[in-house]
Structure formats: C-alpha cells, structure tokens
Design an enzyme around this catalytic site. Structure first.
Site, short mmCIF file in Angstrom:
data_model
loop_
_atom_site.label_atom_id
_atom_site.label_comp_id
_atom_site.label_asym_id
_atom_site.label_seq_id
_atom_site.Cartn_x
_atom_site.Cartn_y
_atom_site.Cartn_z
N ASP A 186 22.01 -26.59 43.40
CA ASP A 186 22.42 -27.97 43.15
C ASP A 186 23.20 -28.18 41.85
OD1 ASP A 186 20.37 -27.91 41.14
OD2 ASP A 186 18.89 -28.63 42.57
N THR B 48 13.11 -31.93 43.17
CA THR B 48 12.64 -32.98 44.10
C THR B 48 12.61 -34.34 43.42
OG1 THR B 48 10.34 -32.43 43.62
CG2 THR B 48 11.28 -31.43 45.60
N PHE C 209 13.09 -27.41 51.24
CA PHE C 209 13.44 -27.02 52.61
C PHE C 209 12.33 -27.30 53.60
CE2 PHE C 209 16.81 -23.52 51.79
CZ PHE C 209 17.78 -24.50 51.63
N ARG C 210 11.09 -27.01 53.16
CA ARG C 210 10.02 -26.90 54.15
C ARG C 210 9.10 -28.10 54.24
NH1 ARG C 210 10.71 -22.53 51.15
NH2 ARG C 210 11.55 -20.67 52.18
N CYS D 41 41.60 -22.52 54.65
CA CYS D 41 42.21 -22.26 53.35
C CYS D 41 43.68 -22.66 53.36
CB CYS D 41 42.06 -20.77 53.02
SG CYS D 41 42.87 -20.32 51.48
N ALA E 180 13.31 -25.05 44.13
CA ALA E 180 13.59 -26.38 44.69
C ALA E 180 12.70 -27.47 44.09
CB ALA E 180 13.42 -26.34 46.20
N SER F 214 7.52 -21.92 45.04
CA SER F 214 6.33 -21.39 45.70
C SER F 214 6.29 -19.87 45.59
CB SER F 214 6.31 -21.82 47.17
OG SER F 214 7.51 -21.39 47.80
N HIS G 286 21.14 -17.79 44.22
CA HIS G 286 21.53 -18.13 45.59
C HIS G 286 22.85 -18.90 45.64
CE1 HIS G 286 17.01 -17.79 46.80
NE2 HIS G 286 17.59 -16.63 46.61
P1 NAD Z 1 9.94 -23.94 47.92
O1 NAD Z 1 10.32 -25.14 48.74
O2 NAD Z 1 9.44 -22.75 48.60
O3 NAD Z 1 8.85 -24.34 46.83
C1 NAD Z 1 8.99 -25.48 46.04
C2 NAD Z 1 7.67 -25.65 45.30
O4 NAD Z 1 7.84 -26.70 44.36
C3 NAD Z 1 6.51 -26.04 46.21
O5 NAD Z 1 5.42 -25.19 45.92
C4 NAD Z 1 6.21 -27.48 45.82
O6 NAD Z 1 4.82 -27.75 45.89
C5 NAD Z 1 6.71 -27.52 44.40
N1 NAD Z 1 7.15 -28.84 43.96
C6 NAD Z 1 7.77 -29.81 44.68
N2 NAD Z 1 8.07 -30.84 43.89
C7 NAD Z 1 7.60 -30.53 42.64
C8 NAD Z 1 7.62 -31.20 41.39
N3 NAD Z 1 8.14 -32.43 41.26
N4 NAD Z 1 7.09 -30.57 40.32
C9 NAD Z 1 6.54 -29.33 40.44
N5 NAD Z 1 6.49 -28.67 41.60
C10 NAD Z 1 7.03 -29.25 42.69
O7 NAD Z 1 11.21 -23.67 46.99
P2 NAD Z 1 11.77 -22.32 46.40
O8 NAD Z 1 10.66 -21.51 45.85
O9 NAD Z 1 12.90 -22.72 45.52
O10 NAD Z 1 12.37 -21.55 47.66
C11 NAD Z 1 13.08 -22.21 48.67
C12 NAD Z 1 14.56 -21.88 48.81
O11 NAD Z 1 15.16 -23.14 49.00
C13 NAD Z 1 15.26 -21.29 47.65
O12 NAD Z 1 15.95 -20.20 48.14
C14 NAD Z 1 16.29 -22.34 47.20
O13 NAD Z 1 17.54 -21.72 47.04
C15 NAD Z 1 16.41 -23.28 48.35
N6 NAD Z 1 16.55 -24.72 48.08
C16 NAD Z 1 17.22 -25.17 47.00
C17 NAD Z 1 17.33 -26.54 46.79
C18 NAD Z 1 18.09 -27.01 45.60
O14 NAD Z 1 19.07 -26.40 45.21
N7 NAD Z 1 17.66 -28.11 44.97
C19 NAD Z 1 16.74 -27.46 47.67
C20 NAD Z 1 16.07 -26.95 48.78
C21 NAD Z 1 15.96 -25.58 48.97
#
Ligand code: NAD
Length: 266
Positions: A114, A36, A43-44, A164, A32, A206, A131
């Site tokens: 995404d 960002t 998510f968190r 559907c 994720a 993370s 996912h």
């Molecule tokens: P996570 O939220 O656990 O970790 C994201 C990590 O990225 C964090 O450690 C954060 O500090 C870091 N981070 C945030 N912005 C950053 C940046 N600009 N540059 C570098 N690091 C940055 O996310 P995860 O490990 O992907 O696990 C969470 C779950 O959430 C996954 O299963 C995923 O499928 C899902 N998810 C996906 C999306 C998406 O598709 N964009 C969005 C939200 C959650």
C-alpha cells in the site's frame, strides 16, 4: 521468555521501550494489520478483499493469460469503491516514521503493497517491499512504468485492456501475484538485515505467509530479540520475547512517546 503472561500492557510497553533504546539495529516487520486502521481490509477477514475479489484473478498465470481478469483489476475503483491511492497512513505508520527520525530504525521489511510507510515519511531506501507495490504498473516486456492511477484513467476513458504505450506489452501492477517469484534483491536484503538486527518488531502480521514470515525467525535464530504487536495470534507468539495484543494504531504512538521521553527528545 518475557511473554504476555500476567504482565500488564503498560509493563510490556515499557519493556519494548527499553529494548528500542538499548538496540543498535532495529528492524520493523509489518503486515496487513498495520494498515487496517487506515481502512484497508486484510485478505482473510470477514470484510477481507477475498469477499469481493476472486483470489484466482491474482495468480500470475491467470493475469497474463486472461484479458478479463486484467479488466477486473483495472476496474478496482468500480468494484470496490476505492483504489490504493485513496488511503492515508494511521498513527502506527507515523510512529514507525518517527523511529527513523530518532535514528532508531535500520529498516522496515513490509509485506504490504500500500505504500503507506513512505507516505508517513519513511525514506524510500529504508522500506523493503517484499511483495512489491500497487502504486506502480510495469510493462512485462519493456519495463516501462506508470502510476497505477494513470492506467486507471485510461480505463475510465475507454481502454478495456490497457497495453504498454511503448511496445504494446502487458501491463501489470508491481505487486507480487500468487505464483510469481519473490523479488530476489529485496528478499536477500531483507534476510541480511533480519540476521544482522538486534531487535525485530513485528507489527500486524499473522506470520503465516512464507517466505516473508521467515524474516523474524532469522532474527530470532541470530540472537536478536523479537517483539510482536498484533491483535490476533501469530505463529511466533511462543518464541517472541515480548508479545503485546491490541491495535497497532493505539500501541505504537504510546511506545514512541515513551522512547522519545527516554531519549530526551520529547
Ligand atoms: P494477515 O491478514 O495474515 O494478518 C494480519 C494480522 O494483523 C492478523 O493477525 C490480524 O489479527 C492483525 N491485525 C488486524 N488489524 C490490526 C490492528 N489494527 N493492529 C494490530 N494487529 C492487527 O496479514 P499478513 O501477515 O500481512 O499476510 C497477508 C498477505 O496479505 C501479505 O502477503 C500482504 O502482502 C497482503 N496484504 C497486504 C495488504 C496491504 O498492503 N495493506 C492488505 C491485505 C493483504
């Protein structure tokens, strides 16, 4: 291990560039955090999706058994003020796409739903979506598929719990929900590629969500180098060969520029 320690960011980027240039099979593992900077909350975090949505709506069981949970999902644009299709890749996605153009990318293994790697120009067949995705919606009975925004339009036009059109079955986004099995083909392929790579670059994860987080560990256990680019801490920080703290959208373009210069492709 060549971990962050006393090294400057410049030195760490140079080390990563050397590894990319030397390596034959580079796997990029994303979470994720790479998205960002495109405006998609993780998510968190404090602004995370779970502050606006009930994670309970995203259990597979709840979704298939509760029409109201489904309605809340289809009304995402109304609830959140955006839908997945609104987002655009950021410089980190474009840098990863350039790795493919340079012939330096075996595959991307992503936890993201995404679709931004493909939007940035990576080939569909090089992106393993562990996912699933939020761009497509599938009938759980007959498998008929529609674009997510098409189903959103049905809802805007009055369908409360869209079904559907072929068989009346339940429609569900192709993203993997909590309590739903991981896609077998993608998971096996990701494990194979992780075990076979010589460099795994983790960007924006993370590494706490399993089994996805096993992939960089498979790479490490098979003798590959692991580099992590992440703002916050990760579960593999101590084991990684290179650890760079910071924004992926700032670090990755810098990495790419230096790789291109080393390869004489700038
Ligand atoms: P996570 O939220 O656990 O970790 C994201 C990590 O990225 C964090 O450690 C954060 O500090 C870091 N981070 C945030 N912005 C950053 C940046 N600009 N540059 C570098 N690091 C940055 O996310 P995860 O490990 O992907 O696990 C969470 C779950 O959430 C996954 O299963 C995923 O499928 C899902 N998810 C996906 C999306 C998406 O598709 N964009 C969005 C939200 C959650």
């Amino acid at each position: 291990m060549d971990n962050e320690g006393s090294k400057t960011r410049e030195q760490l980027i140079d080390e990563l560039v050397e590894l990319i240039v030397e390596s034959q099979r580079v796997v990029v593992f994303t979470g994720a955090g790479i998205s960002t900077e495109s405006g998609i909350p993780d998510f968190r975090g404090t602004d995370g999706l779970w502050t606006k949505y009930d994670p309970g709506d995203f259990t597979y069981q709840k979704f298939i058994s509760d029409p109201e949970a489904r309605q809340r999902l289809w009304k995402m644009r109304e609830t959140l003020g955006f839908s997945w299709d609104d987002f655009q890749p950021n410089p980190a996605h474009y840098a990863v796409a350039e790795l493919e153009q340079l012939g330096k990318l075996d595959c991307i293994i992503t936890q993201n739903v995404d679709g931004l790697h493909q939007k940035a120009g990576n080939s569909e067949d090089r992106v393993i979506q562990l996912h699933g995705n939020m761009q497509w919606v599938k009938c759980l009975t007959c498998g008929d598929r529609h674009r997510f925004e098409e189903v959103e339009k049905w809802v805007e036009n009055g369908a409360e719990d869209p079904q559907c059109v072929q068989c009346g079955g339940i429609l569900k986004p192709e993203a993997i929900f909590f309590g739903e099995a991981m896609p077998v083909g993608e998971t096996m392929e990701a494990e194979k590629r992780s075990r076979a790579c010589d460099l795994c670059i983790v960007i924006g994860s993370s590494l706490v969500v399993y089994p996805a987080a096993l992939m960089p560990q498979f790479a490490l256990n098979s003798g590959a180098k692991v580099a992590i680019i992440n703002e916050g801490e990760t579960e593999l920080d101590n084991a990684a060969h290179i650890r760079i703290s910071g924004k992926a959208g700032e670090i990755m373009p810098e990495v790419l520029q230096r790789v291109k210069s080393k390869l004489g492709r700038d």
